[in-house]
Write a protein that holds these residues in place. Structure first.
Motif, mmCIF file in Angstrom:
data_model
loop_
_atom_site.group_PDB
_atom_site.id
_atom_site.type_symbol
_atom_site.label_atom_id
_atom_site.label_comp_id
_atom_site.label_asym_id
_atom_site.label_seq_id
_atom_site.Cartn_x
_atom_site.Cartn_y
_atom_site.Cartn_z
ATOM 1 N N VAL A 127 -36.944 6.302 -29.156
ATOM 2 C CA VAL A 127 -36.955 6.379 -27.697
ATOM 3 C C VAL A 127 -37.632 7.684 -27.289
ATOM 4 O O VAL A 127 -37.131 8.765 -27.584
ATOM 5 C CB VAL A 127 -35.523 6.330 -27.119
ATOM 6 C CG1 VAL A 127 -35.542 6.476 -25.602
ATOM 7 C CG2 VAL A 127 -34.826 5.034 -27.533
ATOM 8 N N GLY A 128 -38.764 7.580 -26.615
ATOM 9 C CA GLY A 128 -39.475 8.746 -26.093
ATOM 10 C C GLY A 128 -39.336 8.777 -24.585
ATOM 11 O O GLY A 128 -40.027 8.053 -23.874
ATOM 12 N N GLU A 129 -38.412 9.586 -24.110
ATOM 13 C CA GLU A 129 -38.091 9.644 -22.673
ATOM 14 C C GLU A 129 -37.609 11.040 -22.346
ATOM 15 O O GLU A 129 -36.768 11.587 -23.055
ATOM 16 C CB GLU A 129 -37.005 8.610 -22.349
ATOM 17 C CG GLU A 129 -36.427 8.679 -20.966
ATOM 18 C CD GLU A 129 -37.426 8.392 -19.855
ATOM 19 O OE1 GLU A 129 -37.636 9.288 -19.026
ATOM 20 O OE2 GLU A 129 -37.982 7.277 -19.820
ATOM 21 N N ASP A 130 -38.131 11.631 -21.259
ATOM 22 C CA ASP A 130 -37.743 12.989 -20.895
ATOM 23 C C ASP A 130 -36.695 13.059 -19.794
ATOM 24 O O ASP A 130 -36.086 14.102 -19.600
ATOM 25 C CB ASP A 130 -38.965 13.823 -20.509
ATOM 26 C CG ASP A 130 -39.673 13.286 -19.281
ATOM 27 O OD1 ASP A 130 -39.960 12.081 -19.232
ATOM 28 O OD2 ASP A 130 -39.946 14.078 -18.366
ATOM 29 N N ASP A 131 -36.454 11.979 -19.077
ATOM 30 C CA ASP A 131 -35.434 11.973 -18.029
ATOM 31 C C ASP A 131 -34.064 11.757 -18.679
ATOM 32 O O ASP A 131 -33.820 10.728 -19.302
ATOM 33 C CB ASP A 131 -35.732 10.866 -17.017
ATOM 34 C CG ASP A 131 -34.731 10.815 -15.883
ATOM 35 O OD1 ASP A 131 -33.547 10.494 -16.149
ATOM 36 O OD2 ASP A 131 -35.129 11.083 -14.734
ATOM 37 N N LEU A 146 -39.879 2.744 -27.818
ATOM 38 C CA LEU A 146 -39.797 2.707 -26.352
ATOM 39 C C LEU A 146 -40.325 4.033 -25.846
ATOM 40 O O LEU A 146 -39.822 5.085 -26.250
ATOM 41 C CB LEU A 146 -38.352 2.562 -25.871
ATOM 42 C CG LEU A 146 -37.589 1.305 -26.202
ATOM 43 C CD1 LEU A 146 -36.183 1.385 -25.614
ATOM 44 C CD2 LEU A 146 -38.294 0.093 -25.654
ATOM 45 N N LEU A 147 -41.310 3.999 -24.962
ATOM 46 C CA LEU A 147 -41.919 5.234 -24.471
ATOM 47 C C LEU A 147 -42.039 5.239 -22.964
ATOM 48 O O LEU A 147 -42.449 4.240 -22.363
ATOM 49 C CB LEU A 147 -43.344 5.379 -25.024
ATOM 50 C CG LEU A 147 -43.547 5.616 -26.495
ATOM 51 C CD1 LEU A 147 -45.035 5.530 -26.822
ATOM 52 C CD2 LEU A 147 -42.985 6.970 -26.882
ATOM 53 N N ASP A 148 -41.742 6.392 -22.381
ATOM 54 C CA ASP A 148 -42.112 6.638 -20.993
ATOM 55 C C ASP A 148 -43.594 6.976 -21.006
ATOM 56 O O ASP A 148 -44.096 7.543 -21.979
ATOM 57 C CB ASP A 148 -41.290 7.819 -20.462
ATOM 58 C CG ASP A 148 -41.465 8.042 -18.969
ATOM 59 O OD1 ASP A 148 -42.186 7.263 -18.317
ATOM 60 O OD2 ASP A 148 -40.870 9.008 -18.462
ATOM 61 N N VAL A 149 -44.309 6.634 -19.959
ATOM 62 C CA VAL A 149 -45.720 6.991 -19.900
ATOM 63 C C VAL A 149 -45.870 8.469 -19.563
ATOM 64 O O VAL A 149 -46.634 9.187 -20.204
ATOM 65 C CB VAL A 149 -46.482 6.115 -18.880
ATOM 66 C CG1 VAL A 149 -47.894 6.635 -18.662
ATOM 67 C CG2 VAL A 149 -46.526 4.663 -19.366
ATOM 68 N N ALA A 150 -45.126 8.953 -18.577
ATOM 69 C CA ALA A 150 -45.226 10.343 -18.141
ATOM 70 C C ALA A 150 -44.191 11.189 -18.875
ATOM 71 O O ALA A 150 -43.004 11.097 -18.598
ATOM 72 C CB ALA A 150 -45.024 10.446 -16.640
ATOM 73 N N MET A 151 -44.669 11.969 -19.845
ATOM 74 C CA MET A 151 -43.790 12.872 -20.583
ATOM 75 C C MET A 151 -44.426 14.257 -20.604
ATOM 76 O O MET A 151 -45.641 14.380 -20.490
ATOM 77 C CB MET A 151 -43.582 12.380 -22.024
ATOM 78 C CG MET A 151 -42.742 11.139 -22.135
ATOM 79 S SD MET A 151 -42.308 10.738 -23.849
ATOM 80 C CE MET A 151 -43.879 10.162 -24.482
ATOM 81 N N HIS A 210 -34.070 9.874 -30.575
ATOM 82 C CA HIS A 210 -34.584 10.267 -29.267
ATOM 83 C C HIS A 210 -35.473 11.490 -29.371
ATOM 84 O O HIS A 210 -35.151 12.444 -30.078
ATOM 85 C CB HIS A 210 -33.431 10.558 -28.293
ATOM 86 C CG HIS A 210 -33.912 11.169 -27.021
ATOM 87 N ND1 HIS A 210 -33.699 12.484 -26.706
ATOM 88 C CD2 HIS A 210 -34.648 10.645 -26.008
ATOM 89 C CE1 HIS A 210 -34.262 12.747 -25.545
ATOM 90 N NE2 HIS A 210 -34.848 11.651 -25.103
ATOM 91 N N VAL A 211 -36.589 11.433 -28.653
ATOM 92 C CA VAL A 211 -37.477 12.582 -28.479
ATOM 93 C C VAL A 211 -37.829 12.664 -26.997
ATOM 94 O O VAL A 211 -37.734 11.664 -26.279
ATOM 95 C CB VAL A 211 -38.760 12.469 -29.330
ATOM 96 C CG1 VAL A 211 -38.426 12.487 -30.821
ATOM 97 C CG2 VAL A 211 -39.553 11.222 -28.977
ATOM 98 N N ASP A 212 -38.222 13.862 -26.546
ATOM 99 C CA ASP A 212 -38.499 14.008 -25.115
ATOM 100 C C ASP A 212 -39.936 14.395 -24.791
ATOM 101 O O ASP A 212 -40.243 14.770 -23.670
ATOM 102 C CB ASP A 212 -37.521 14.991 -24.471
ATOM 103 C CG ASP A 212 -37.667 16.398 -25.015
ATOM 104 O OD1 ASP A 212 -38.528 16.635 -25.876
ATOM 105 O OD2 ASP A 212 -36.899 17.269 -24.567
ATOM 106 N N ASN A 213 -40.834 14.285 -25.782
ATOM 107 C CA ASN A 213 -42.244 14.549 -25.503
ATOM 108 C C ASN A 213 -43.113 13.799 -26.513
ATOM 109 O O ASN A 213 -42.631 13.316 -27.535
ATOM 110 C CB ASN A 213 -42.537 16.059 -25.506
ATOM 111 C CG ASN A 213 -42.327 16.688 -26.859
ATOM 112 O OD1 ASN A 213 -43.082 16.439 -27.795
ATOM 113 N ND2 ASN A 213 -41.288 17.505 -26.983
#
Length: 128
Positions: A6-10, A50-55, A30-33
């Motif tokens: 999971v790549g998510e910064d929120d 699973l990735l957020d686009v904006a990190m 989990h990673v945040d960047n």
């Protein structure tokens, strides 16, 4: 049980995703960047990403997806990538899919839809 990166910064979205995935029986990393996502992918070889686009950092979710596809080149296994993002324009969706994502899901997302999609992606991965 699958290993899901999971790549998510929120932090709020992260907590929700980790709870949902672990309750569904999956193990999570989990990673945040983006830089950490690439490093974790290379070492853990997850079953799904699973990735957020904006990190934060120099690599956004689109670039992480491209690099993941590059790391897989010539390999025998393609890891499904799901982008979770607030970017809802058709142009954004197209960019995500062109980067190599299997699924582009816009936040806020329906939890049941996300979980069904994850299970479907994982099932496709085990049958190939």
């Amino acid at each position: 049980m699958a290993l899901i990166l999971v790549g998510e910064d929120d932090i709020d979205v992260t907590e929700l995703l980790l709870i949902l995935l672990e309750d569904a029986g999956h193990e999570t990393v989990h990673v945040d960047n983006g830089e950490a996502a690439i490093a974790s992918f290379a070492t853990s070889r997850p079953d799904l990403v699973l990735l957020d686009v904006a990190m934060p950092g120099s690599l956004d979710g689109l670039e992480v997806t491209r690099q993941i596809r590059g790391l897989e080149a010539g390999g025998d296994r393609r890891v499904p990538v799901m982008l979770l993002t607030a970017r809802a324009l058709e142009e954004d969706r197209r960019s995500g899919l062109e980067a190599g994502a299997d699924v582009y899901l816009v936040k806020p997302f329906e939890i049941d839809e996300m979980l069904r999609t994850i299970e479907s992606l994982l099932a496709e991965g085990t049958s190939s």
